[in-house]
Design an enzyme around this catalytic site. Sequence first.
Site, PDB file in Angstrom:
ATOM      1  N   PRO A 105       0.818  -1.219   0.000  1.00 21.32           N
ATOM      2  CA  PRO A 105       0.000   0.000   0.000  1.00 21.32           C
ATOM      3  C   PRO A 105       0.849   1.265   0.000  1.00 21.32           C
ATOM      4  O   PRO A 105       1.822   1.389   0.743  1.00 21.32           O
ATOM      5  CB  PRO A 105      -0.819  -0.142   1.282  1.00 21.32           C
ATOM      6  CG  PRO A 105      -0.995  -1.615   1.427  1.00 21.32           C
ATOM      7  CD  PRO A 105       0.309  -2.211   0.959  1.00 21.32           C
ATOM      8  N   CYS A 106       0.448   2.201  -0.855  1.00 19.07           N
ATOM      9  CA  CYS A 106       1.311   3.332  -1.178  1.00 19.07           C
ATOM     10  C   CYS A 106       0.899   4.635  -0.518  1.00 19.07           C
ATOM     11  O   CYS A 106       1.552   5.656  -0.718  1.00 19.07           O
ATOM     12  CB  CYS A 106       1.320   3.527  -2.694  1.00 19.07           C
ATOM     13  SG  CYS A 106      -0.327   3.821  -3.389  1.00 19.07           S
TER      14      CYS A 106
END
Length: 379
Positions: free
Chosen positions: A82-83
């Site tokens: 997840p960014c």
Amino acid sequence: MKNHTAIDLFCGAGGLSEGLRQAGFKILAGNDIDPHAGATFKATHSEAQFLPGSIHELSANDFLKLTGLKKGELDCLAGGPPCQGYSVYNHQRGMHDERSHLFKEYLRIVEGLMPRWLVMENVTGIMSAGQGEAFQAVLAGIRNLGYEVEARILRAEDYGVPQERRRVVFMANRIGAPIVWPHKTHGEGLKPFTTIRDALGDLPPLKNGEDKGVTKYGSRVKSDYQREVRGTSKMVHNHSASKLGAINIQRMQHIPQGGSWRDIPFDLLPAGMKRAKRSDHTKRYGRMRWESQSCTVLTKCDIHWGAYIHPDQERSITVREAARIQSFPDWFHFEGPRTEQFVQVGNAVPPLLGKCIGEALQVADLLSVSEPERAFATG
């Protein structure tokens, strides 16, 4: 050619694994903590196993048992931790955000599986967050496990995706193969960039807030891109328009194709935007242009966030339209509430980009085979 295998960590709905599958990979398993994305992955990857839950609670042995593989047998471990911790849209971004450290969980699984190849995708913000600390940590972590690694920024539109989207891709292997990057297919001297008209021109029109359910196409195929994403689909799914308030409809009526909040009369602007400089919020209240590409599809295609107004209909784009812009095939149906469907689409790697990455990986893998083996593999 060998039928390569892949596992997709942080798989979401499965954009990257769908791209790898289109490139000829067999997807063995996926993992994600999001139950709605997991439901979509399971529905669209019937050949794969799905492990739900937090990566913190899983081990490499869980994947080995599930797939029947031994350590070192997997061809490719794909994933996009997840960014949000790195995103330029997160104004508190940095290494203090716990999501910025999920790449360590990815590397933990790498160490337990020791796949031949790694493919990891993230936002370009990872290169600057924490003054580049995360980016360098990812490279060092991969190298410390015995892999050769390279990272590049890839532009989705260069590979036929009708969207301006920049992402960092890490490619690595431990088998002495060269790292081959996908050749651009679209742009100057190549195929023309795919446009919004190419992507959306055949979908049925909708009014603001209209939901026709599963419906027929709006017209015959009008582009090669439409033909590709339609495949054998006969009906359109996930195509319903969000209900916008009357004030937003009023605002839209002043915005031409390619226009934005600057075209809205001052007295109709939201209070916060009345104080904005004309150089600010360049994509807000933007209307798409038929002959251009979309801005980056986010997890919420809200007209307050970007250029998500349909080119000539007074409404925001639908989940199916966002999915088309992300290059998902039409048979790929998204599960859960509409807000969660948008999240799944926005978080995904465009399958068409994933396909190009997978094809490049296979070329590189073939180059690593010894002469007798290469003759066997190609014969």
